[in-house]
Design an enzyme around this catalytic site. Structure first.
Site, short mmCIF file in Angstrom:
data_model
loop_
_atom_site.label_atom_id
_atom_site.label_comp_id
_atom_site.label_asym_id
_atom_site.label_seq_id
_atom_site.Cartn_x
_atom_site.Cartn_y
_atom_site.Cartn_z
CG ASN A 108 -72.16 -169.03 -0.11
OD1 ASN A 108 -72.43 -169.94 -0.89
ND2 ASN A 108 -72.67 -167.81 -0.22
CG HIS A 146 -73.77 -164.08 -8.04
ND1 HIS A 146 -75.14 -163.88 -8.08
CD2 HIS A 146 -73.45 -164.18 -6.73
CE1 HIS A 146 -75.61 -163.86 -6.84
NE2 HIS A 146 -74.61 -164.05 -6.01
CD GLU A 203 -75.07 -165.76 -2.83
OE1 GLU A 203 -74.83 -164.73 -3.47
OE2 GLU A 203 -74.71 -165.92 -1.63
#
Ligand code: XIL
Length: 353
Positions: free
Chosen positions: A197, A233, A261
């Site tokens: 990730n 993000h 995320e």
């Protein structure tokens, strides 16, 4: 004949009533829209958030089909002292997920942040650190074996230029720590998909190129690796144009992809214009994922501005999630719903799967 006709009419009326969503009826939940498209919609959450906040807990259970414990599975939380494991908080998130019928995304086994002091200042040599790493993974992933859909086994291994990030793991163990961690995770939970990730790997560039080369070379050497997480993000107005193409090249190479995320931050205060732009950004990310079979799901990094991590880390910025601080849905929530529920013809018109 007459009876079956009557039955058919009743069935049609029933279907019409169910799909017309009469005024006042609850809007479809995002998790159900996502499931109908064959993906999951998830959120990060913390036990400390849903425990003391029933309205938050209600939205969490209603809207999301997957949860990622935001901090509870990180090393400082799970092994705060050497060999002394602590799972109460992680157990609480996993238990709430189970009660709400949600998947669990495991985050994370190896990272350079949120490590306990005993580990970072222990001065461990290569072989001791390697066994500490393997034992940690075997205990943590082993505890939740069968309950975690996918693990971010390694988090953020790259610098922006695509070289490996320096830190405890790389500096002491060399890049082999990644293969070691993946093998230990597979042994501990053979059913979990294993991911690497990272952030700034959403578009095509040196960092995502390096990630793709890494997962391909790991697989070529027989190391277990199933997918990649793209954190996402993002900054307002900056969804990479190559996102869909980037997702596709990972899938074409045989890896699953998840957006892990997602948030879209802006300079505060928010304005209606910025929130509209943000909605378009959320929709664009969802469209990019939905366009590629093999992009399995989309997770927001908490769903309300009440608990977003952004303001504490990026001063002056915030309003990054699909619900505001008062838990009212923002345009971004509507954009996610629209993207997830486009009809097949509307999807074709917009070039989305
Ligand atoms: C963040 C958490 O949301 C915060 O509560 C914590 O203080 C710091 O970490 N990338 C990641 C996540 O992989 O683990 C980070 O989560 C956000 C950035």
């Amino acid at each position: 004949m007459r009876r079956s006709l009557g039955f058919a009419v009743a069935l049609l009326v029933g279907v019409a009533v169910l799909t017309a969503a009469p005024a006042g009826a609850a809007e479809p939940a995002l998790r159900d829209l996502a499931a109908a498209r064959g993906v999951y919609l998830g959120t990060a959450t913390l036990a400390s958030e849903f425990r003391g906040d029933p309205p938050y807990a209600a939205v969490l259970a209603r809207e999301f089909g997957s949860v990622t414990p935001g901090n509870e599975l990180k090393w400082d939380a799970t092994e705060p002292r050497r060999g002394k494991f602590s799972f109460a908080e992680a157990d609480a998130v996993v238990a709430q997920a189970r009660s709400a019928g949600q998947l669990v995304h495991g985050h994370t086994l190896v990272w350079h942040n949120q490590l306990p002091g005993w580990l970072t200042s222990g001065g461990f040599g290569r072989s001791e650190l390697r066994s500490l790493l393997r034992r940690h993974i075997s205990v943590v992933a082993g505890r939740y074996a069968g309950q975690v859909r996918a693990w971010d086994v390694v988090n953020e291994p790259f610098d922006e230029d695509g070289t490996f990030r320096s830190g405890l793991w790389l500096d002491t163990l060399g890049p082999a720590y990644i293969a070691d961690a993946l093998r230990a995770a597979r042994a501990a939970d053979p059913g979990a998909r294993l991911y690497i990730n990272d952030y700034n790997v959403e578009g095509i560039g040196p960092k995502s190129d390096a990630l793709l080369r890494l997962v391909q070379s790991l697989r070529a050497s027989g190391v277990p690796i199933d997918g990649v997480g793209m954190q996402a993000h993002l900054i307002l107005g900056q969804v990479p144009a190559s996102m869909q193409q980037n997702i596709r090249r990972f899938v074409d190479a045989g890896f699953e992809v998840a957006i892990t995320e997602l948030d879209v931050r802006m300079e505060l205060p928010s304005t209606p214009e910025k929130l509209a732009r943000q909605a378009a950004d959320y929709g664009a990310v969802a469209d990019a994922c939905l366009a590629v079979r093999g992009c399995v799901g989309l997770t927001v990094w908490d769903f309300t501005d009440r608990y977003s991590w952004i303001p504490s880390v990026f001063p002056g910025q915030g309003a990054a999630t699909p619900y505001d601080e008062a838990l009212r849905p923002k345009p971004a929530r509507a954009a996610l719903a629209a993207s997830l529920s486009l009809s097949p013809s509307a999807r074709r018109l917009r070039g989305v799967r």
